[in-house]
Design a protein around this motif. Structure first.
Motif, PDB file in Angstrom:
ATOM      1  N   SER A  60     135.673 -20.474 -19.708  1.00 50.98           N
ATOM      2  CA  SER A  60     136.778 -19.525 -19.821  1.00 50.98           C
ATOM      3  C   SER A  60     136.724 -18.787 -21.150  1.00 50.98           C
ATOM      4  O   SER A  60     136.456 -19.383 -22.200  1.00 50.98           O
ATOM      5  N   LEU A  61     136.939 -17.478 -21.092  1.00 50.90           N
ATOM      6  CA  LEU A  61     137.081 -16.653 -22.291  1.00 50.90           C
ATOM      7  C   LEU A  61     138.428 -15.956 -22.202  1.00 50.90           C
ATOM      8  O   LEU A  61     138.683 -15.207 -21.261  1.00 50.90           O
ATOM      9  N   ASN A  62     139.290 -16.248 -23.156  1.00 55.27           N
ATOM     10  CA  ASN A  62     140.657 -15.681 -23.142  1.00 55.27           C
ATOM     11  C   ASN A  62     141.363 -15.963 -21.828  1.00 55.27           C
ATOM     12  O   ASN A  62     141.981 -15.088 -21.216  1.00 55.27           O
ATOM     13  N   ASN A  63     141.240 -17.209 -21.343  1.00 58.37           N
ATOM     14  CA  ASN A  63     141.927 -17.679 -20.131  1.00 58.37           C
ATOM     15  C   ASN A  63     141.450 -17.009 -18.848  1.00 58.37           C
ATOM     16  O   ASN A  63     142.129 -17.100 -17.818  1.00 58.37           O
ATOM     17  N   GLU A  64     140.301 -16.358 -18.884  1.00 56.34           N
ATOM     18  CA  GLU A  64     139.712 -15.786 -17.675  1.00 56.34           C
ATOM     19  C   GLU A  64     138.317 -16.360 -17.497  1.00 56.34           C
ATOM     20  O   GLU A  64     137.520 -16.387 -18.429  1.00 56.34           O
ATOM     21  N   ARG A  65     138.032 -16.809 -16.277  1.00 51.09           N
ATOM     22  CA  ARG A  65     136.816 -17.575 -16.043  1.00 51.09           C
ATOM     23  C   ARG A  65     135.621 -16.694 -15.670  1.00 51.09           C
ATOM     24  O   ARG A  65     135.773 -15.621 -15.107  1.00 51.09           O
ATOM     25  N   PHE A  66     134.437 -17.235 -15.971  1.00 51.92           N
ATOM     26  CA  PHE A  66     133.203 -16.619 -15.533  1.00 51.92           C
ATOM     27  C   PHE A  66     132.971 -16.984 -14.067  1.00 51.92           C
ATOM     28  O   PHE A  66     133.588 -17.903 -13.531  1.00 51.92           O
ATOM     29  N   HIS A  67     132.047 -16.279 -13.444  1.00 49.41           N
ATOM     30  CA  HIS A  67     131.752 -16.530 -12.029  1.00 49.41           C
ATOM     31  C   HIS A  67     130.257 -16.424 -11.787  1.00 49.41           C
ATOM     32  O   HIS A  67     129.619 -15.455 -12.212  1.00 49.41           O
ATOM     33  N   PHE A  68     129.706 -17.434 -11.115  1.00 47.23           N
ATOM     34  CA  PHE A  68     128.295 -17.418 -10.736  1.00 47.23           C
ATOM     35  C   PHE A  68     128.210 -17.339  -9.220  1.00 47.23           C
ATOM     36  O   PHE A  68     128.769 -18.171  -8.516  1.00 47.23           O
TER      37      PHE A  68
END
Length: 321
Positions: A60-68
């Motif tokens: 998570s970066l700034n409460n928003e997640r990455f997606h693969f």
């Protein structure tokens, strides 16, 4: 670029976290292991894709997640291509061997196997970056395959002729080239690592580890981690983000010794918890400082679906991080 008084007010807040849990990751790992066992290994590409989706999805970066978004099917096709590549190399070796051309056969074998490494690195970065998104914006890798292969063998020859000493320069050259070609939308990554600095860092670590009967090894890990992180940065026009590590030797000691006992006392079953502790430690100790506005980033990268390099990297146990 140093931030002036005029643009210091534009500095952004960035917070990296790993939100995964050992119990959740363990359930994925154990199911993957069982299905891979039952299918005699055929399920492995799907297991790997599921594992990567969980790991990336919990960054998570700034409460928003990455997606693969990579799939087992893509990785399975990549695995088949890898096996065909190996079959061609081994076939050429045995053919030349039967023709009594042993020296040429050995040269073909070694050059072919070594040649897979830069192809694997290039392919894996192209694939995994294109399948990774954050806030709907795709990552990308713009390195050139032919150029990387040429550089790799040039640096490898220098490593051989210097009896291995040049390996420190080779590793840093690879890092600069690879990370310098990563993009996140219209954000460019950069790496400032240098072979001489890395050589001195490791020479110091090696000598002090011997003198302290191994105790300094945790501080050696710290120095390497800090160097890798502190030489990374990102830029978007005049905007920039620099990476900074806050890891300490004591932190590495607690992490590695703790993970060792977790794995040993659980007879290996606790590795999922140990891995989660590692991911949390890494992200907790990477700080981002700069003024890139995440809301202004534009999509620029294309999708790339060939997972050949992903499977080859996994075979050679090369870590993209």
């Amino acid at each position: 670029m140093e931030l002036t008084a005029e643009n210091t007010s534009l500095q952004q807040n960035y917070r990296l976290e790993f939100l995964g849990k050992g119990s959740e990751y363990f359930s994925i790992v154990i199911v993957n292991w069982l299905l891979t066992l039952v299918t005699l290994g055929l399920y492995y590409p799907w297991a790997r894709a599921k594992k990567l989706r969980y790991i990336y999805g919990n960054v998570s970066l700034n409460n928003e997640r990455f997606h693969f978004s990579g799939t087992g099917k893509e990785m399975f096709i990549g695995f088949i291509k890898l096996m065909v590549f190996y079959a061609i190399i081994l076939g050429a070796f045995y053919y030349l061997y039967l023709q009594s051309s042993l020296l040429i056969a050995i040269i073909i074998l070694y050059v072919g196997l070594l040649g897979i490494i830069p192809l694997a690195i290039h392919g894996a970065f192209r694939y995994r970056m294109s399948r990774t998104t954050y806030r709907g914006i795709r990552f990308g890798y713009r390195g050139e395959r032919e150029k990387l292969v040429k550089y790799f063998f040039k640096w490898l020859i220098l490593t051989v002729f210097t009896l291995g000493i040049y390996v420190f320069w080779m590793e840093m050259n690879l890092r600069r080239y690879i990370y310098g070609n990563i993009r996140y939308g219209d954000v460019e990554f950069d790496n400032e690592s240098e072979g001489f600095e890395y050589f001195i860092l490791n020479l110091k670590g090696y000598l002090l580890t011997i003198l302290t009967l191994g105790i300094y090894s945790f501080w050696w890990y710290r120095d390497i981690f800090n160097y890798f992180v502190n030489t990374m940065s990102m830029r978007r026009g005049e905007q920039k983000i620099r990476c900074h590590s806050t890891a300490t030797g004591i932190g590495f000691l607690r992490l590695l010794v703790g993970n060792f006992f977790i794995i040993v006392f659980t007879l290996g079953l606790g590795k999922a918890w140990a891995d989660v502790r590692l991911y949390k430690f890494i992200l907790d100790n990477i700080k981002l400082e700069g003024n890139i506005n995440l809301d202004e980033i534009q999509q620029t990268e294309d999708e790339y679906l060939d997972a050949f390099g992903e499977d080859a990297m996994d075979f050679f146990d090369i870590d993209l991080a």
